[in-house]
Design a protein around this motif. Structure first.
Motif, mmCIF file in Angstrom:
data_model
loop_
_atom_site.group_PDB
_atom_site.id
_atom_site.type_symbol
_atom_site.label_atom_id
_atom_site.label_comp_id
_atom_site.label_asym_id
_atom_site.label_seq_id
_atom_site.Cartn_x
_atom_site.Cartn_y
_atom_site.Cartn_z
ATOM 1 N N LYS A 149 8.060 -13.343 -7.964
ATOM 2 C CA LYS A 149 7.322 -13.508 -6.702
ATOM 3 C C LYS A 149 8.253 -13.857 -5.547
ATOM 4 N N GLU A 150 9.509 -14.211 -5.855
ATOM 5 C CA GLU A 150 10.465 -14.514 -4.786
ATOM 6 C C GLU A 150 11.175 -13.263 -4.259
ATOM 7 N N GLN A 151 10.880 -12.101 -4.853
ATOM 8 C CA GLN A 151 11.516 -10.880 -4.347
ATOM 9 C C GLN A 151 11.139 -10.659 -2.890
ATOM 10 N N VAL A 152 12.094 -10.128 -2.121
ATOM 11 C CA VAL A 152 11.761 -9.771 -0.736
ATOM 12 C C VAL A 152 11.483 -8.274 -0.633
ATOM 13 N N ALA A 153 11.982 -7.529 -1.604
ATOM 14 C CA ALA A 153 11.768 -6.079 -1.589
ATOM 15 C C ALA A 153 11.990 -5.550 -2.995
ATOM 16 N N THR A 163 13.011 14.519 -5.676
ATOM 17 C CA THR A 163 13.524 13.148 -5.778
ATOM 18 C C THR A 163 12.750 12.285 -4.800
ATOM 19 N N MET A 164 12.133 11.225 -5.328
ATOM 20 C CA MET A 164 11.391 10.311 -4.453
ATOM 21 C C MET A 164 11.955 8.905 -4.528
ATOM 22 N N MET A 165 11.785 8.179 -3.439
ATOM 23 C CA MET A 165 12.208 6.777 -3.404
ATOM 24 C C MET A 165 11.047 5.990 -2.797
ATOM 25 N N VAL A 166 10.592 4.981 -3.515
ATOM 26 C CA VAL A 166 9.487 4.153 -3.031
ATOM 27 C C VAL A 166 10.040 2.765 -2.727
ATOM 28 N N VAL A 167 9.759 2.294 -1.513
ATOM 29 C CA VAL A 167 10.332 1.038 -1.025
ATOM 30 C C VAL A 167 9.187 0.095 -0.664
ATOM 31 N N ALA A 168 9.210 -1.101 -1.256
ATOM 32 C CA ALA A 168 8.165 -2.079 -0.928
ATOM 33 C C ALA A 168 8.774 -3.332 -0.332
#
Ligand code: FDP
Length: 319
Positions: A149-153, A163-168
């Motif tokens: 839960k401490e992830q920022v991304a 080719t796909m890249m998903v960024v959260a």
């Protein structure tokens, strides 16, 4: 005309205190992913499929492309100047890059997920979780043991029919497709939300006999309600479920009582992405993002995808 990843990241994160430097980290991942996808697509012709003859820290056979992907991402992330340390599925210990004030980020990665699918032309991908390092925090293996839960991304890529890249980042999940003509990632899937209608479930049905009775009941319920879709590359199964609505399960089995998948660089990044897209992720006992990690290569059971179906499945599993 699509917005490029570069345009998206400078308009979203530049100048923000919370995401200072994230642009460079994500650009480093995009550069690494571009090189990896080219290698994956050319691998058979370049004689780069097959094993290195080594086994990794998990006791798994190392593929030539696992090593290439790990080295490529370590190199592009080191060069971006913002990453302090990397935890990597392929390396027993973390790689420390630097501890200056600019080295603000910690990355945990599975550089090539689904590697048993490489030599049969099936989708594989990379998975990366991104945490912030506290200013002046010493960089050791222990520094990397932060809760999900401490992830920022978090980011994943899929090397599939495209080719796909998903960024959260918090509250935002954006999907980019690589334009092979100019090697630019374009924002093709903005503001991804997992569909409310769940259409499929993904699990290794061959493990059924090795499950406890609660988990067997949960799988039977899913089997009688939804279509089965199982690629056997976590990243590809997760990606399809995220876009089309579905749930992925790799529960504890007799063979893998702690689960098979890795907490820090498989479950945590995908759990972060699922939650930002309105989904959920659980180990069957607790929310994935709340688990206090004890070691870098820790395994966990994983139930992830549509929120209602994850919650229902966990209830049935525990009854
Ligand atoms: P693989 O063994 O090919 O590396 O991360 C491990 C993983 O693949 C996941 O990508 C995938 O979901 C799972 O293992 C497949 O495991 P099973 O073959 O046991 O179904």
């Amino acid at each position: 005309m699509y917005i490029s990843l570069t345009e998206y990241s400078s308009s979203s994160w530049k100048g923000s205190e919370e995401y200072d430097g994230l642009e460079a980290v994500v650009a480093g991942i995009a550069e690494g992913a571009t090189l990896i996808q080219a290698k994956v697509r050319a691998a058979v012709l370049a004689n780069a499929v097959g094993t290195t003859g080594e086994t990794n820290v998990q006791g798994e056979i190392v593929q030539i492309l696992d090593t290439f992907s790990s080295k490529t991402l370590v190199s592009t992330l080191s060069q971006c100047g913002r990453v302090a340390a990397i935890g990597d599925e392929e390396e027993e210990q973390s790689t420390v890059i630097g501890d200056s004030a600019r080295h603000q980020y910690l990355v945990q990665m599975d550089p090539l997920d689904g590697s048993s699918n490489i030599d049969v032309a099936v989708s594989v991908g990379s998975i990366l979780g991104i945490w912030k390092r506290q200013a002046d925090e010493k960089v050791t293996d222990a520094t990397l043991l932060k809760k999900g839960k401490e992830q920022v991304a978090a980011v994943y890529t899929v090397y599939g029919s495209c080719t796909m890249m998903v960024v959260a980042t918090r509250g935002s999940v954006q999907g980019f497709t690589l334009d092979p003509a100019n090697r630019t990632f374009c924002l093709t899937n903005p503001n991804i939300r997992i569909p409310e209608k769940n259409s499929c479930y993904s699990t290794n049905e061959g493990n059924f006999k090795g499950l406890d009775s609660g988990t067997q009941k949960a799988i039977e319920e899913l089997r009688n309600t939804y279509s089965l879709r199982y690629v056997g590359s976590l990243v590809a199964d997760f990606h399809r479920n995220l876009l089309k609505g579905g749930i992925f399960l790799y529960p504890s089995t007799r063979k893998n009582p702690e689960g098979k998948l890795r907490l820090m660089y498989e479950a945590n990044p995908l759990a972060f992405i699922a939650e930002q897209a309105g989904g959920a992720a659980s180990s069957g006992q607790e929310r994935i993002l709340d688990i206090q990690p004890q070691k870098l290569h820790q395994r966990t059971a994983l139930i992830i995808g549509n929120k209602d179906v994850v919650e229902r499945t966990v209830i049935v599993m525990n009854n």
